[in-house]
Write an enzyme that holds these catalytic residues in place. Structure first.
Site, PDB file in Angstrom:
ATOM      1  N   HIS A   1     -55.631  23.867 -29.791  1.00 29.87           N
ATOM      2  CA  HIS A   1     -55.317  23.205 -28.652  1.00 29.87           C
ATOM      3  C   HIS A   1     -55.893  24.182 -27.301  1.00 29.87           C
ATOM      4  O   HIS A   1     -56.468  23.606 -26.446  1.00 29.87           O
ATOM      5  CB  HIS A   1     -53.784  22.947 -28.355  1.00 29.87           C
ATOM      6  CG  HIS A   1     -53.167  22.531 -27.170  1.00 29.87           C
ATOM      7  ND1 HIS A   1     -52.781  21.092 -27.332  1.00 29.87           N
ATOM      8  CD2 HIS A   1     -53.153  23.016 -26.081  1.00 29.87           C
ATOM      9  CE1 HIS A   1     -52.372  20.911 -26.047  1.00 29.87           C
ATOM     10  NE2 HIS A   1     -52.633  22.045 -25.403  1.00 29.87           N
ATOM     11  N   GLU A   2     -55.485  25.379 -27.227  1.00 30.07           N
ATOM     12  CA  GLU A   2     -55.777  26.291 -26.050  1.00 30.07           C
ATOM     13  C   GLU A   2     -57.414  26.305 -26.081  1.00 30.07           C
ATOM     14  O   GLU A   2     -57.710  26.396 -24.823  1.00 30.07           O
ATOM     15  CB  GLU A   2     -55.185  27.554 -26.267  1.00 30.07           C
ATOM     16  CG  GLU A   2     -53.781  27.463 -26.093  1.00 30.07           C
ATOM     17  CD  GLU A   2     -53.184  26.918 -24.947  1.00 30.07           C
ATOM     18  OE1 GLU A   2     -53.927  26.742 -23.904  1.00 30.07           O
ATOM     19  OE2 GLU A   2     -51.936  26.413 -25.064  1.00 30.07           O
TER      20      GLU A   2
ATOM     21  N   HIS B   1     -58.892  23.449 -24.198  1.00 26.56           N
ATOM     22  CA  HIS B   1     -58.810  23.592 -22.853  1.00 26.56           C
ATOM     23  C   HIS B   1     -59.904  24.449 -22.419  1.00 26.56           C
ATOM     24  O   HIS B   1     -60.774  24.324 -21.268  1.00 26.56           O
ATOM     25  CB  HIS B   1     -57.559  24.086 -22.271  1.00 26.56           C
ATOM     26  CG  HIS B   1     -56.278  23.199 -22.180  1.00 26.56           C
ATOM     27  ND1 HIS B   1     -56.215  22.004 -21.991  1.00 26.56           N
ATOM     28  CD2 HIS B   1     -55.105  23.679 -22.785  1.00 26.56           C
ATOM     29  CE1 HIS B   1     -54.961  21.382 -22.159  1.00 26.56           C
ATOM     30  NE2 HIS B   1     -54.235  22.404 -22.429  1.00 26.56           N
TER      31      HIS B   1
HETATM   32 ZN   LIG Z   1     -52.444  22.513 -23.171  1.00 29.25          ZN
END
Ligand SMILES: [Zn+2]
Length: 329
Positions: free
Chosen positions: A245-246, A249
């Site tokens: 997830h990170e 980003h």
């Molecule tokens: Zn996030």
């Protein structure tokens, strides 16, 4: 694979607006000693129980403050980021006049993992190499589409594990001068190098990341809760999807619930709009009247690691576009 906590983004004074953060309830994790400094949320930070189940009224800390979602950018911030992406693409197009600088179609990202430790114990941050290797495997599987999603252009190659014992950097406190000092001292490589910082994190966060920028910034990188690595002790969040997830980003993806039901949402056309983050692993969730149920299995939502397993083709395309605009050498 992968589930995510009640990850809420925090918007804290002094935290760059491009910083994304995930909130993990201490109650859900069990890695945080009850007596630790962050068993009580700092003023203004609303910790959310992992069992909140997405009820609006559960997203209120015991202190009573409705929580601002820190990972949630404002509409204005999204407009600015999208304008910057377009500008970065124009800049690169002007640069790239010959075939030798054609945009890349596949990318292997060098990864440097900084293990921040308070001491030599596991509780003090001494995560074994085996978990780090498994995290790299999870990243490769997730971004290759082998867990059920679209294949992306990205593969990950671990180039170094850098162990640092420094109690003043532990836990890693989001937005702190200690975080800046840590990253300024440790960050290595160019814009194409993924620097991952592992440690216990402030405020029950699971992680946070920076979006790409046109200039190399020492703050660039991804911070991940050490026990969220595959095989770690962060219950429901220990299959490595916080890392996935990170890094999403870091490769310019927003949350699937960015912008809610209206407008351009997460700026990706094949992720159905979603009014708010999904937690745990809800069945049939459909929060917007527009087409499609909520993308709760997407890595960029907030569900449990066991619930999330995919990126979409649109997200893969957005990440590659951003790579060529911002991070390609
Ligand atoms: Zn996030």
């Amino acid at each position: 694979m992968g589930l995510r906590p009640n990850l809420l983004t925090r918007r804290t004074a002094g935290v760059a607006t491009s910083t994304l953060a995930l909130l993990l309830s201490t109650a859900a994790v069990g890695v945080v000693p009850a007596a630790s400094a962050f068993s009580a949320a700092p003023a203004g930070v609303c910790a959310e129980p992992a069992d909140a189940h997405g009820h609006a009224d559960a997203r209120v800390a015991k202190g009573g403050h409705p929580r601002l979602d820190p990972n949630q950018l404002t509409a204005q911030q999204v407009r600015e980021r999208e304008a910057d992406l377009a500008a970065a693409q124009r800049e690169r197009a002007n640069f790239r006049t010959g075939p030798t600088v054609a945009p890349l179609a596949s990318v292997t990202i060098p990864v440097v993992v900084h293990v921040i430790q308070e001491n030599s114990t596991r509780a003090g941050g001494n995560i074994p190499d085996s978990l780090i290797n498994q995290q790299i495997t999870v990243l490769n599987q997730s971004y290759a589409g082998s867990t059920g999603g679209a294949a992306t252009a990205f593969a990950f190659q671990l180039t170094k594990i850098n162990r640092v014992t420094n109690p003043s950097w532990y836990p890693i406190v989001q937005g702190s001068s200690a975080e800046r000092s840590m990253k300024t001292s440790l960050r290595t490589g160019g814009k194409n190098t993924l620097n991952i910082y592992l440690g216990e994190l402030s405020d029950s966060l699971l992680g946070w990341a920076t979006f790409p920028k046109r200039t190399l910034d020492k703050m660039d990188g991804v911070v991940v809760l050490n026990e969220s690595l595959p095989g770690g002790t962060a219950t429901n969040y220990n299959q490595g999807d916080t890392g996935t997830h990170e890094v999403g980003h870091w490769l310019n993806l927003y949350h699937t619930f960015q912008g809610g039901c209206s407008g351009s949402g997460d700026s990706v056309s094949d992720t159905p709009a979603e009014a708010s983050p999904a937690y745990q692993c809800p069945t049939g969730r459909d929060t917007c009247s527009t087409a499609g149920k909520d993308p709760i299995t997407n890595f960029m939502d907030y569900t449990y690691d066991s619930c999330m397993y995919q990126f979409t083709a649109g997200q893969a395309s957005r990440m590659l576009t951003a790579w060529n605009a911002y991070r390609a050498a």
